[in-house]
Design a protein around this motif. Sequence first.
Motif, PDB file in Angstrom:
ATOM      1  N   SER A 321     -72.034  -1.816  -2.629  1.00 39.74           N
ATOM      2  CA  SER A 321     -71.101  -1.344  -1.894  1.00 39.74           C
ATOM      3  C   SER A 321     -70.047  -1.381  -1.258  1.00 39.74           C
ATOM      4  CB  SER A 321     -71.646  -0.394  -1.068  1.00 39.74           C
ATOM      5  OG  SER A 321     -72.240  -1.122  -0.508  1.00 39.74           O
ATOM      6  N   VAL A 322     -68.895  -1.400  -1.152  1.00 39.49           N
ATOM      7  CA  VAL A 322     -67.668  -1.451  -0.491  1.00 39.49           C
ATOM      8  C   VAL A 322     -66.723  -0.320   0.665  1.00 39.49           C
ATOM      9  CG1 VAL A 322     -65.506  -0.720  -2.099  1.00 39.49           C
ATOM     10  CG2 VAL A 322     -65.854  -2.938  -0.791  1.00 39.49           C
ATOM     11  N   ILE A 323     -66.582  -1.230   2.291  1.00 38.04           N
ATOM     12  CA  ILE A 323     -65.720   0.025   2.664  1.00 38.04           C
ATOM     13  C   ILE A 323     -64.614  -0.478   2.891  1.00 38.04           C
ATOM     14  CG2 ILE A 323     -66.382   0.341   5.617  1.00 38.04           C
ATOM     15  CD1 ILE A 323     -68.914  -1.487   5.670  1.00 38.04           C
ATOM     16  N   VAL A 324     -64.047   0.741   3.434  1.00 36.65           N
ATOM     17  CA  VAL A 324     -63.371   0.868   3.016  1.00 36.65           C
ATOM     18  C   VAL A 324     -62.476   2.194   4.475  1.00 36.65           C
ATOM     19  CG1 VAL A 324     -62.172   0.470   0.721  1.00 36.65           C
ATOM     20  CG2 VAL A 324     -63.084   3.277   1.689  1.00 36.65           C
ATOM     21  N   ASP A 325     -60.920   1.270   5.218  1.00 39.52           N
ATOM     22  CA  ASP A 325     -60.619   2.047   6.015  1.00 39.52           C
ATOM     23  C   ASP A 325     -60.146   3.422   5.559  1.00 39.52           C
ATOM     24  OD1 ASP A 325     -59.542   3.163   8.019  1.00 39.52           O
ATOM     25  OD2 ASP A 325     -58.509   1.266   9.343  1.00 39.52           O
ATOM     26  N   ALA A 326     -60.929   4.719   5.854  1.00 42.61           N
ATOM     27  CA  ALA A 326     -59.915   6.092   5.347  1.00 42.61           C
ATOM     28  C   ALA A 326     -58.643   6.433   6.230  1.00 42.61           C
ATOM     29  CB  ALA A 326     -61.561   6.791   4.986  1.00 42.61           C
ATOM     30  N   GLY A 327     -58.534   6.127   7.428  1.00 44.00           N
ATOM     31  CA  GLY A 327     -57.923   6.943   8.060  1.00 44.00           C
ATOM     32  C   GLY A 327     -57.745   8.523   7.596  1.00 44.00           C
ATOM     33  N   ASP A 328     -57.209   9.052   7.386  1.00 49.87           N
ATOM     34  CA  ASP A 328     -57.547  10.624   7.422  1.00 49.87           C
ATOM     35  C   ASP A 328     -56.446  11.104   6.277  1.00 49.87           C
ATOM     36  OD1 ASP A 328     -54.559  10.101   7.283  1.00 49.87           O
ATOM     37  OD2 ASP A 328     -53.262  11.149   8.496  1.00 49.87           O
TER      38      ASP A 328
END
Length: 382
Positions: A321-328
């Motif tokens: 897995s990898v985490i991303v900044d989804a913002g809005d």
Amino acid sequence: MNAASHSHAERVGPGAATGGVLRVDLGALARNYRRLVAQAAGAAVAGVVKADAYGLGMDAVAPALLDAGCRTFFVAHLGEALSLRTILPGDAEIFVLNGLVPGDERLCAEAAIRPVLNSLAQLDAWGALGRSLGRALPAAIQVDSGMSRLGLAPDDVAALADDPARLCGVETVLVMSHLACADEPDHPANAAQLSAFEALAARLPQARRSLANSAGLFLGERFRFDLARPGIALYGGAPTAGRPNPMEPVVGLDARVIQLREVPAGAGIGYGFTVVAERAMRLATLSVGYADGWLRSASNRGAAFLEGRRLPIVGRVSMDSVIVDAGDAPLRAGDLVELIGGDATLDSAAAAAGTIPYEILTALGSRYERRFVSTTNLGDRP
């Protein structure tokens, strides 16, 4: 196709059982091959399909290249060549770049595969088999023109030229070498290797000559000889560093969102807490990691994309897995976001991971759903 245009039905369809979708455009592959044939200006063009066609699937890629007119193929190992022989017709020419392990000569000959002989020992073993069979066995001879990796050293070439009987049992169908710095057109090694190759090849039997890889095809007429051996350019990678890429993209990669969460300022993110949220953040966890070839070196550097919106990776890339900044961004669990495609080229994805497109492609694992398509024009990509 932008990731955001995936319908809900597609999100929960067969691809939902995988962490991502790898799309391979065989139409673009064929057009890239024909583009390289045009660039070769009369020289033949082979297809390098080693490492399972750079990770994309040799069983699909090789027939597509064959249909585009390719008749000569290169792999690295005899095992790859044996697999390829079951895919291609008998008149297709298959070369094994790494030569043969002692004892594999008969297996190679029986499958009508052509080794690239990289040492006098390999040449002697191949010739001995040919003499025992009463016929000359076709092979390529590689010379080391300066890369210090594979091939006969200048002293070996001299020894062979002084003792031509040593070639009894060997039909030399190709003399080749490999360029070390072709993607840097102004590097002095290119001219030096060209000169060395010409001198070494002149001492060997008359046969087709081959020096140019993908980048070598763009160095000029003198580098083309009789046969070029492109690899990365076939698959959409830029052949020359720092110049516009003349090749079409072949690969698209989407990763699936498996969870969304809101975290407060001060929250640690990922292994080692290499990122601590400076503000409240909305994060998306994607079901792709380094076990899928999304390299750990992309941690805190790479990104996913949604309709042109960049979603930066935050924290370390994990195994799965990898985490991303989804913002809005308008994301839901099950959605697909783009890792390679219209907004993230193969070359830019590689640069973000501090590597080269070759490593990105060949690292892609077996857990993706693979979708092979064949577009007919530049505006009809998946």
